[in-house]
Design an enzyme around this catalytic site. Structure first.
Site, PDB file in Angstrom:
ATOM      1  N   HIS A 210       0.854  -1.189   0.000  1.00 16.51           N
ATOM      2  CA  HIS A 210       0.000   0.000   0.000  1.00 16.51           C
ATOM      3  C   HIS A 210       0.892   1.242   0.000  1.00 16.51           C
ATOM      4  O   HIS A 210       2.118   1.138  -0.061  1.00 16.51           O
ATOM      5  CB  HIS A 210      -0.947  -0.031   1.206  1.00 16.51           C
ATOM      6  CG  HIS A 210      -0.260  -0.290   2.520  1.00 16.51           C
ATOM      7  ND1 HIS A 210       0.645   0.587   3.076  1.00 16.51           N
ATOM      8  CD2 HIS A 210      -0.308  -1.350   3.371  1.00 16.51           C
ATOM      9  CE1 HIS A 210       1.087   0.111   4.222  1.00 16.51           C
ATOM     10  NE2 HIS A 210       0.529  -1.077   4.421  1.00 16.51           N
TER      11      HIS A 210
ATOM     12  N   HIS B  39       3.962   1.398   2.206  1.00 17.82           N
ATOM     13  CA  HIS B  39       5.133   0.714   1.670  1.00 17.82           C
ATOM     14  C   HIS B  39       5.806   1.569   0.580  1.00 17.82           C
ATOM     15  O   HIS B  39       7.038   1.615   0.500  1.00 17.82           O
ATOM     16  CB  HIS B  39       4.753  -0.638   1.066  1.00 17.82           C
ATOM     17  CG  HIS B  39       4.203  -1.633   2.051  1.00 17.82           C
ATOM     18  ND1 HIS B  39       2.901  -2.060   2.031  1.00 17.82           N
ATOM     19  CD2 HIS B  39       4.797  -2.301   3.080  1.00 17.82           C
ATOM     20  CE1 HIS B  39       2.710  -2.953   2.995  1.00 17.82           C
ATOM     21  NE2 HIS B  39       3.839  -3.113   3.656  1.00 17.82           N
TER      22      HIS B  39
ATOM     23  N   LYS C 201       5.436   2.906  12.033  1.00 20.41           N
ATOM     24  CA  LYS C 201       4.098   2.413  12.394  1.00 20.41           C
ATOM     25  C   LYS C 201       4.270   1.191  13.299  1.00 20.41           C
ATOM     26  O   LYS C 201       3.554   1.013  14.261  1.00 20.41           O
ATOM     27  CB  LYS C 201       3.320   2.050  11.136  1.00 20.41           C
ATOM     28  CG  LYS C 201       1.912   1.670  11.427  1.00 20.41           C
ATOM     29  CD  LYS C 201       1.493   0.526  10.569  1.00 20.41           C
ATOM     30  CE  LYS C 201       0.289  -0.104  11.185  1.00 20.41           C
ATOM     31  NZ  LYS C 201       0.398  -1.543  11.164  1.00 20.41           N
TER      32      LYS C 201
ATOM     33  N   SER D 208      -2.352  -0.145   6.576  1.00 21.00           N
ATOM     34  CA  SER D 208      -1.894  -1.475   6.968  1.00 21.00           C
ATOM     35  C   SER D 208      -2.538  -2.505   6.045  1.00 21.00           C
ATOM     36  O   SER D 208      -3.696  -2.345   5.650  1.00 21.00           O
ATOM     37  CB  SER D 208      -2.317  -1.761   8.418  1.00 21.00           C
ATOM     38  OG  SER D 208      -2.217  -3.148   8.682  1.00 21.00           O
TER      39      SER D 208
ATOM     40  N   ARG E 293      -3.539  -5.230   6.889  1.00 19.15           N
ATOM     41  CA  ARG E 293      -4.645  -5.843   7.634  1.00 19.15           C
ATOM     42  C   ARG E 293      -5.911  -4.990   7.621  1.00 19.15           C
ATOM     43  O   ARG E 293      -6.976  -5.482   7.984  1.00 19.15           O
ATOM     44  CB  ARG E 293      -4.220  -6.129   9.085  1.00 19.15           C
ATOM     45  CG  ARG E 293      -3.239  -7.293   9.200  1.00 19.15           C
ATOM     46  CD  ARG E 293      -3.041  -7.725  10.645  1.00 19.15           C
ATOM     47  NE  ARG E 293      -2.294  -8.956  10.751  1.00 19.15           N
ATOM     48  CZ  ARG E 293      -0.982  -9.040  11.019  1.00 19.15           C
ATOM     49  NH1 ARG E 293      -0.273  -7.934  11.192  1.00 19.15           N
ATOM     50  NH2 ARG E 293      -0.395 -10.209  11.104  1.00 19.15           N
TER      51      ARG E 293
HETATM   52  P1  AMP Z   1       4.425  -5.175   6.597  1.00 17.67           P
HETATM   53  O1  AMP Z   1       4.329  -5.532   5.154  1.00 17.67           O
HETATM   54  O2  AMP Z   1       3.121  -4.778   7.216  1.00 17.67           O
HETATM   55  O3  AMP Z   1       5.220  -6.170   7.400  1.00 17.67           O
HETATM   56  O4  AMP Z   1       5.287  -3.853   6.640  1.00 17.67           O
HETATM   57  C1  AMP Z   1       6.529  -3.738   6.009  1.00 17.67           C
HETATM   58  C2  AMP Z   1       7.170  -2.450   6.435  1.00 17.67           C
HETATM   59  O5  AMP Z   1       6.328  -1.376   6.067  1.00 17.67           O
HETATM   60  C3  AMP Z   1       7.385  -2.362   7.948  1.00 17.67           C
HETATM   61  O6  AMP Z   1       8.630  -1.734   8.206  1.00 17.67           O
HETATM   62  C4  AMP Z   1       6.238  -1.500   8.385  1.00 17.67           C
HETATM   63  O7  AMP Z   1       6.501  -0.781   9.571  1.00 17.67           O
HETATM   64  C5  AMP Z   1       6.099  -0.565   7.201  1.00 17.67           C
HETATM   65  N1  AMP Z   1       4.760   0.012   7.172  1.00 17.67           N
HETATM   66  C6  AMP Z   1       3.583  -0.664   7.126  1.00 17.67           C
HETATM   67  N2  AMP Z   1       2.558   0.203   7.158  1.00 17.67           N
HETATM   68  C7  AMP Z   1       3.094   1.456   7.226  1.00 17.67           C
HETATM   69  C8  AMP Z   1       2.560   2.767   7.301  1.00 17.67           C
HETATM   70  N3  AMP Z   1       1.259   2.989   7.314  1.00 17.67           N
HETATM   71  N4  AMP Z   1       3.417   3.798   7.369  1.00 17.67           N
HETATM   72  C9  AMP Z   1       4.762   3.584   7.375  1.00 17.67           C
HETATM   73  N5  AMP Z   1       5.323   2.375   7.299  1.00 17.67           N
HETATM   74  C10 AMP Z   1       4.507   1.322   7.233  1.00 17.67           C
END
Ligand code: AMP
Length: 286
Positions: free
Chosen positions: A38, A41, A153, A189, A191
């Site tokens: 999203h 990322h 986050k 997120s 999720r």
């Molecule tokens: P994930 O795919 O949810 O494991 O996230 C991958 C990376 O993206 C992690 O370092 C998260 O902290 C970061 N991330 C996810 N959502 C956000 C957001 N809304 N703002 C900033 N970073 C994010």
């Protein structure tokens, strides 16, 4: 038109690609993700492009950071959409390994954080950060990155990874990017895709409460117990949101503080329906 990123499906190929990039004098920037990308990322990828010569995005839903009752099987996945997004962003390589290649038969070593992992989310997810640290350590080595970019986050994760890199001398710079939010305040997120429209409205109680608390601190409030009691009462008024925890902590040690000093962190987790959402805000006193 950007070139499609090189898609790499196994650690050996990733390592070979990274060795070549290093030999060519390139500074490698890694963005570890679990995919279903999203706008949050995207910002991490863009940050990586400013701090590295070549950018690698990893996409791996890491089983070792999920407890048996958690959403490993249902975690949203869409590799084609992710690749299209990463092509538009101009990312150089996508590392999307299989579980079997990451955890081959006989895999036997884990990286276990201690104090930093026993607070906040660690209380309800006791094995989570062990899984995170293990996979991040592996990804840092497989990609031979000079710098890795994380989102604040997941503040606790960012701090733990920073500490792991320092403690284990992994020689990688860790960058933390501020949280990217939707117009309604909800932190982006993967999720969030689990939420119905009604649940999404209810979920806004989380960023709203954190924002109100940060404003109160900026206006001079500093007693954690009072601030937290008010926040708990606000969240309790939203029938669809079940508070797992809310805490005011020191931003480095992640240990609770009774008074907010010059800097603090308020972090919280709520469950809306079956979806567990986390968020945080950095506090600056008047
Ligand atoms: P994930 O795919 O949810 O494991 O996230 C991958 C990376 O993206 C992690 O370092 C998260 O902290 C970061 N991330 C996810 N959502 C956000 C957001 N809304 N703002 C900033 N970073 C994010």
């Amino acid at each position: 038109m950007n070139r499609k990123p090189r898609v790499i499906r196994c650690p050996e190929q990733m390592h070979a690609w990274a060795k070549k990039a290093r030999a060519a004098g390139k500074r490698i920037a890694l963005v570890p993700t679990m995919g279903f990308l999203h706008r949050g990322h995207d910002v991490l990828m863009q940050q990586a492009q400013t701090v590295g010569d070549v950018t690698v995005a990893s996409i791996f839903v890491n089983p070792s950071q999920f407890a048996p009752h958690e959403d490993l099987a249902s975690y949203p996945r869409d590799l084609d959409a992710d690749l299209a997004r990463l092509t538009l962003l101009g990312v150089d390589a996508v590392f999307a390994p299989s579980v079997a290649s990451m955890y081959p038969e006989g895999f036997d070593h884990y990286v276990t954080p201690t104090a930093l992992a026993q607070t906040l989310c660690g209380k309800s997810r006791p094995q989570h950060f062990r899984g995170v640290c293990t996979v991040v350590a592996m990804l840092l080595r497989m990609t031979l990155c000079h710098v890795a970019v994380f989102g604040r986050k997941d503040y606790q994760q960012w701090r733990i990874v920073q500490r792991m890199v320092r403690d284990l001398w992994l020689d990688v710079e860790i960058v933390g990017v501020p949280t990217v939010r939707d117009a309604d305040g909800l932190a982006l997120s993967s999720r969030n895709s689990y939420l119905s429209a009604k649940q999404r409205l209810a979920a806004q109680i989380l960023p709203r409460t954190l924002n109100d608390l940060a404003c109160a601190v900026a206006d001079g409030a500093c007693d954690s117990a009072t601030l937290l009691q008010h926040a708990r009462e606000t969240i309790a008024r939203e029938p669809q949101a079940c508070l797992e925890y809310i805490a005011i902590v020191d931003p480095t040690s992640l240990q609770p503080v009774t008074q907010v000093g010059l800097q603090g962190l308020c972090a919280a987790a709520v469950v809306v329906g079956k979806t567990r959402l986390i968020d945080n805000c950095e506090l600056r006193s008047a």
